[in-house]
Scaffold this motif. Structure first.
Motif, PDB file in Angstrom:
ATOM      1  N   PHE A 139       0.961  -0.593   0.225  1.00  0.00           N
ATOM      2  CA  PHE A 139       0.088   0.215   0.073  1.00  0.00           C
ATOM      3  C   PHE A 139       0.927   1.538   0.142  1.00  0.00           C
ATOM      4  N   GLU A 186      -4.023   6.409   1.436  1.00  0.00           N
ATOM      5  CA  GLU A 186      -4.158   5.819   2.366  1.00  0.00           C
ATOM      6  C   GLU A 186      -5.719   5.462   1.932  1.00  0.00           C
ATOM      7  N   PRO A 245      -6.183   1.012   4.079  1.00  0.00           N
ATOM      8  CA  PRO A 245      -5.288   0.362   4.590  1.00  0.00           C
ATOM      9  C   PRO A 245      -4.671   0.419   6.341  1.00  0.00           C
ATOM     10  N   VAL A 299       0.480  -6.989   0.933  1.00  0.00           N
ATOM     11  CA  VAL A 299      -0.635  -7.272  -0.025  1.00  0.00           C
ATOM     12  C   VAL A 299      -0.071  -8.707  -0.869  1.00  0.00           C
ATOM     13  N   VAL A 329      -2.088   0.481  -5.388  1.00  0.00           N
ATOM     14  CA  VAL A 329      -0.831  -0.440  -4.600  1.00  0.00           C
ATOM     15  C   VAL A 329      -0.061  -0.005  -5.209  1.00  0.00           C
ATOM     16  N   LEU A 347     -11.108   0.180  -0.203  1.00  0.00           N
ATOM     17  CA  LEU A 347      -9.998  -0.358   0.882  1.00  0.00           C
ATOM     18  C   LEU A 347      -9.031   0.888   1.918  1.00  0.00           C
ATOM     19  N   ASP A 377       1.666  -5.409   7.632  1.00  0.00           N
ATOM     20  CA  ASP A 377      -0.067  -3.887   7.679  1.00  0.00           C
ATOM     21  C   ASP A 377      -0.117  -3.420   5.939  1.00  0.00           C
ATOM     22  N   VAL A 378       1.559  -3.427   5.728  1.00  0.00           N
ATOM     23  CA  VAL A 378       1.726  -2.492   4.253  1.00  0.00           C
ATOM     24  C   VAL A 378       1.951  -3.663   3.400  1.00  0.00           C
ATOM     25  N   SER A 392      -1.704   0.908   7.346  1.00  0.00           N
ATOM     26  CA  SER A 392      -0.946   1.390   7.647  1.00  0.00           C
ATOM     27  C   SER A 392      -0.311   1.082   5.949  1.00  0.00           C
ATOM     28  N   VAL A 393       0.601   2.059   5.550  1.00  0.00           N
ATOM     29  CA  VAL A 393       0.725   2.156   4.050  1.00  0.00           C
ATOM     30  C   VAL A 393       2.635   3.164   4.267  1.00  0.00           C
ATOM     31  N   GLY A 414      -5.558   2.902  -0.760  1.00  0.00           N
ATOM     32  CA  GLY A 414      -5.340   1.384  -0.592  1.00  0.00           C
ATOM     33  C   GLY A 414      -5.039   1.571  -1.941  1.00  0.00           C
TER      34      GLY A 414
END
Length: 588
Positions: A398, A401, A447, A582, A405, A445, A579-580, A449-450, A403
């Protein structure tokens, strides 16, 4: 309506010419121990069905049958009358070898030769003896002409139809391509015109009023596509469901909660049905809706609709056409799935029209303990059904904020659809030379965290870690692989790459490469970035931050710079990476 259908089927057979008894077969519907009981029952059948006969049997019982017909026609009569409920489900075809004396209709002869009256036969029954065929050679009879109704008689027989039956006749005409109006049972100019058009196409006088025989022919055309499907009610007490099923195509196989599985009868028609039955609240109902869409037997493309207590899923691709429907009611989730072959749309549509309104809830649901865990368990199976698999998986992370990617261009090459986790996404930016792709989710989405990027020059030899999904979707969270920065340039001096001393897997490509503070130094490159040269297993590359930021900016994605200077513990870095990073999947 049942009577109209039954008579329509039998009219179609009778119109083709009667079958001589000695050459035909019968559908035996009942056998009773006494003549009185048999006479009562045969009158009931004769009130609704043509060609009903009654014979004393060699066993001493009294049989009630319908016929005679050719064997093919008898099979059709048996299937259709059993499916309609007009005759018992255990009716079967007989040759007449066990028939003795005929007691219905009164005064008719025996099928081949008269036999002595069985004990108990009423003497008031008139007996007509027939000589054996071997002794009397009869001339071949001329075929009897088929006598149809006059227009006046056709109007009289039509007037006996109920509104429901008239509506169904409009459905048949619509299916045949001759009627486009409302299905309302009102026979106005549109309906009359469609009847006349159908008559003209079949070589009949265009009166605009169908005779009984013509209605039977139209119904036979309408039902021809269901020949061999043997539609019949199936009552599954374990699942707590009763509904019509194509028993000529599927048969019960096994219970694999929440499914009762009905598998194909023949490998020539690889179709199946599922009955869905499980306890559950609304959350579990919504979860089932999502899980069903991951199954390989449910194509991903097609309309979906879900309310608080009902959903439908339709999927169609080059191999399958599937329809799923389920309801949540009183703490129980029940439904069904019809999974058919693609390209057989007419039969699929007709089947669905027959089975859908027949769905009936019975008490009880499938007990999960019915199918205990076995050695055939697998994470890519749901109750024994394969989960749809992507063409390939890679890692992404991510970068905003909302979403967005960043991933590798190789992750999205040649994909019909791309997903971020389980959310559909689209490519909004790409740089093929650098091997970068920017994705945006098609649904909202949020996230946890980014990524925040390290814009300074890192120290050669510094510890780094890449977060990735080397095993595809087998693990729900990314794995962290540690290594060190071996060089701030590529092997050929490329300033867009940095060399790592780190063993990465193909699925890790596109993942974020962190320094010890949790800042992102860049994105792990695909192995193709090396030019195809076979390198040692611990040599990998990252696309560095200064090359990534312009690509994000061109895609309209603002990137954040890291301000953290304090190192993270391995445990904190693992949580942050989870968290980051995906999973990015490519689908057909």
């Amino acid at each position: 309506m049942k009577r109209l259908r039954v008579l329509a089927l039998l009219w179609g057979l009778v119109a083709g010419g009667a079958v001589a008894a000695q050459e035909g077969v019968w559908v035996q519907v009942e056998a009773l121990p006494t003549l009185t009981a048999a006479q009562d029952r045969v009158r009931d059948y004769a009130g609704d069905l043509p060609d009903v006969v009654g014979y004393a049997l060699t066993s001493g019982w009294y049989g009630i049958a319908i016929g005679p017909y050719s064997r093919d026609d008898a099979s059709a009569v048996l299937r259709q009358l059993r499916a309609s409920g007009a005759i018992p489900g255990d009716s079967y075809i007989v040759t007449g070898s066990t028939f003795r004396q005929q007691f219905w209709p009164i005064g008719a002869g025996a099928p081949v030769t008269a036999q002595p009256l069985p004990e108990g036969l009423e003497p008031s029954v008139e007996v007509t003896e027939t000589a054996p065929l071997a002794e009397v050679a009869e001339p071949e009879p001329e075929p009897a002409p088929v006598v149809d109704e006059t227009p006046a008689q056709a109007r009289q027989s039509e007037a006996l139809l109920t509104r429901e039956e008239k509506m169904e006749l409009q459905v048949w005409l619509q299916w045949a391509g001759f009627y486009e109006g409302a299905i309302d049972g009102a026979y106005g100019r549109g309906t009359r015109g469609s009847m006349a058009a159908w008559q003209g196409a079949r070589g009949y006088e265009e009166t605009g009023v169908l005779t009984t025989r013509q209605r039977a022919e139209l119904y036979a055309e309408y039902n021809a596509v269901l020949e061999g499907m043997d539609l019949a009610p199936v009552r599954d007490a374990e699942a707590g469901i009763e509904m019509i099923m194509p028993t000529g195509a599927v048969a019960f196989s096994t219970y694999a909660p929440p499914f009762a599985r009905y598998e194909p009868v023949s490998p020539d028609l690889p179709v199946q049905m599922l009955l869905i039955s499980q306890p559950g609240d609304q959350d579990r109902f919504f979860g089932l809706y999502e899980i069903l869409q991951t199954l390989d037997v449910i194509p991903p493309e097609g309309p979906r609709e879900r309310t608080a207590d009902h959903f439908t899923i339709e999927g169609l691709d080059g191999e399958r056409h599937a329809f799923v429907e389920a309801w949540a009611e009183g703490g129980e989730i029940k439904g069904y799935a019809l999974i058919w072959i693609a390209g057989d749309e007419e039969r699929f549509t007709r089947l669905l029209a027959e089975i859908r309104p027949s769905f009936t809830r019975l008490p009880g649901v499938l007990d999960p303990a019915v199918a205990p865990p076995g050695e055939d368990q697998a994470i890519d199976l749901v109750s024994g059904l394969a989960v749809r698999q992507p063409l390939r998986t890679r890692t992404g992370f991510f970068v905003s904020e909302d979403g967005a990617v960043l991933t590798s261009a190789g992750a999205v090459a040649g994909c019909g659809e791309v997903t971020i986790g389980s959310t559909n996404a689209e490519v909004i930016g790409e740089d093929a030379a650098l091997g970068l792709a920017v994705l945006a989710p098609r649904a909202t989405l949020a996230p946890l965290s980014v990524a925040s990027f390290q814009t300074g020059v890192p120290l050669i030899g510094a510890e780094v870690a890449v977060a990735g999904f080397p095993f595809g979707g087998v693990l729900a969270t990314p794995a962290l692989t540690f290594g060190e920065l071996a060089d701030i340039r590529g092997l050929n001096g490329e300033d867009t790459l940095k060399r790592l001393s780190l063993s990465a897997e193909e699925g890790d490509a596109g993942g974020p490469v962190f320094d010890k503070t949790g800042a992102v130094l860049g994105m792990l490159a695909e192995p193709a970035a090396t030019g195809g040269t076979q390198l040692p297993a611990d040599v990998s590359f990252l696309v560095e931050t200064d090359a990534i930021l312009p690509v994000l900016d061109a895609a309209g994605v603002p990137a954040g710079a890291s301000t953290r200077a304090t190192p993270m513990s391995p445990e904190m870095l693992t949580r942050h990476a989870g968290d980051v990073a995906v999973l990015v999947s490519c689908w057909e």
